[in-house]
Design a protein around this motif. Structure first.
Motif, mmCIF file in Angstrom:
data_model
loop_
_atom_site.group_PDB
_atom_site.id
_atom_site.type_symbol
_atom_site.label_atom_id
_atom_site.label_comp_id
_atom_site.label_asym_id
_atom_site.label_seq_id
_atom_site.Cartn_x
_atom_site.Cartn_y
_atom_site.Cartn_z
ATOM 1 N N THR A 1 63.917 -4.392 36.395
ATOM 2 C CA THR A 1 64.287 -3.272 37.258
ATOM 3 C C THR A 1 63.803 -3.504 38.681
ATOM 4 O O THR A 1 64.559 -3.333 39.648
ATOM 5 N N ILE A 2 62.544 -3.888 38.828
ATOM 6 C CA ILE A 2 62.002 -4.181 40.157
ATOM 7 C C ILE A 2 62.810 -5.287 40.823
ATOM 8 O O ILE A 2 63.241 -5.166 41.976
ATOM 9 N N PHE B 1 65.322 -4.308 43.971
ATOM 10 C CA PHE B 1 64.870 -4.760 45.288
ATOM 11 C C PHE B 1 65.836 -5.785 45.891
ATOM 12 O O PHE B 1 66.080 -5.772 47.104
ATOM 13 N N GLY C 1 61.783 -8.770 44.994
ATOM 14 C CA GLY C 1 62.736 -8.849 43.882
ATOM 15 C C GLY C 1 62.634 -10.168 43.136
ATOM 16 O O GLY C 1 62.636 -10.193 41.901
ATOM 17 N N GLY D 1 59.569 -10.307 40.887
ATOM 18 C CA GLY D 1 59.775 -9.561 39.650
ATOM 19 C C GLY D 1 60.617 -10.327 38.652
ATOM 20 O O GLY D 1 60.285 -10.423 37.467
#
Length: 375
Positions: A35-36, A40, A67, A70
């Motif tokens: 998700t991050i 992002f 992003g 992550g």
């Protein structure tokens, strides 16, 4: 004579449930990282466009770096927490380290040359993470059952088990598991990136059918994890197909309940009311009350609807960089109109098929009661 097949079937069923639990543990810890990364990177593109992502010092570049960080952790975290699901805390470090090492293309390439397999410098992806996590967790769990002296016991979970299991599994994972899985991952990644026309229709249809067939079960989760890990390669088409396919079943059955209320018991109105927000939120399990009550008619209907929606989305090139959220993240799709159009198509197909194949509820209930009395 019947005891043995029954016990074997029970053992297999128990094992499959255990694997599903471990898989879900890995998925649940992995999703926030995806998700991050996905969100992002998507925001970075909105802020500065693709060109600005590679210009150090810009806002888009900083957002993109967050992003990428992550996404780089997604696969190791998945493997680590699959091992954690099996062996608890002692399995975490071996699962993470071993999964991380076989994501290194250079390591896998050198290992492949030693065993005679040219891998092209590709990591093993989620297939390897799943295999490594299961192996590491199982071995840690097995060794944890060995009795040791009381003086040594405090060192077992923090020193002996992680180091021993990592050392024992490293050659197996690097030389035997990684090279063939890297080839499989490379092929699947290329297919996901380049699929077009009939190939895209077939590919999307398979993903959609897998999402719907057990609506939250192991097959569903394999398709979902596959699409999620492709986000780390910045391949977003399968994620759009999977998300749309997962939203279709609850919405399709809710629509059928509204269109043909005479084919459902009265309590299904409340089920439909709950199914709509679940479907819009990409919670496929919202269809389970319908599927468990009438699997012979509902399951084929939702498989057809989800396969149609996912195939159409892949064919049209719809993309989604976020791993979850449903309608809440539709603005991140490359075309929210096409995303919603595919969702509407799948919902309509599901509702049409299930409405046609289901009998009148009163007549069906009467027939079931007659059979029950005759027995």
């Amino acid at each position: 004579m019947t005891e043995k097949p029954t016990s074997v079937t029970t053992a297999i069923s128990t094992h499959l449930r255990s694997v599903r639990r471990d898989l879900m543990t890995g998925v649940s810890f992995m999703i926030p990282f995806v998700t991050i990364g996905g969100v992002f990177l998507a925001v970075a593109r909105v802020v500065g466009g693709d060109g600005a992502l590679e210009q150090p010092g810009t806002l888009a570049w900083f957002l993109a770096e967050i992003g990428r960080a992550g996404l780089a952790l997604v696969v190791p975290v998945f493997g680590a927490y699959v091992a954690y699901g099996i062996a608890d805390r002692p399995g975490l470090a071996p699962g993470f380290v071993l999964t991380a090492i076989v994501q290194e293309g250079a390591v896998v390439e050198q290992a492949g040359r030693i065993v005679g397999i040219e891998t092209g410098g590709t990591g093993v992806g989620f297939l390897g993470a799943l295999g490594v996590g299961l192996l590491a967790g199982a071995l840690v769990d097995r060794f944890a059952r060995v009795d040791v002296p009381d003086t040594v016991e405090p060192l077992v979970p923090v020193l002996l088990l992680p180091v021993l299991v990592t050392g024992l599994l490293a050659p197996v994972v690097i030389f035997l598991l990684a090279p063939p899985l890297a080839l499989a991952t490379e092929w699947l990644t290329a297919l996901s990136r380049d699929a077009a026309g009939l190939e895209a229709l077939a590919y999307g249809g398979i993903l959609g059918a897998m999402i719907a067939i057990d609506s939250g079960g192991p097959v569903n989760k394999v398709a979902y994890v596959f699409a999620v890990t492709l986000i780390t390669e910045q391949i977003y088409g399968p994620m759009a197909a999977v998300m749309i396919a997962g939203m279709v079943p609850p919405l399709g059955l809710a629509l059928s309940t509204v269109v043909a209320p005479h084919k459902y018991p009265e309590e299904r109105y409340e089920t439909a009311r709950a199914a709509v927000p679940m479907g819009l939120s990409f919670v496929t399990e919202g269809v389970l009350p319908y599927a468990t009550a009438d699997p012979g008619r509902v399951v084929p209907s939702i498989v057809m609807g989800s396969a149609t929606a996912a195939a159409t989305a892949m064919w049209l090139g719809v993309t989604m960089p976020a791993p979850h959220g449903g309608i809440l993240v539709v603005f991140l799709a490359n075309s929210w109109l096409l995303f919603l159009a595919c969702l509407a198509l799948g919902t309509a197909v599901t509702a049409a098929i299930v409405t046609v194949v289901k009998p009148e509820y009163e007549e069906n209930a009467a027939a079931i009661e007659a059979v029950r009395k005759s027995d």
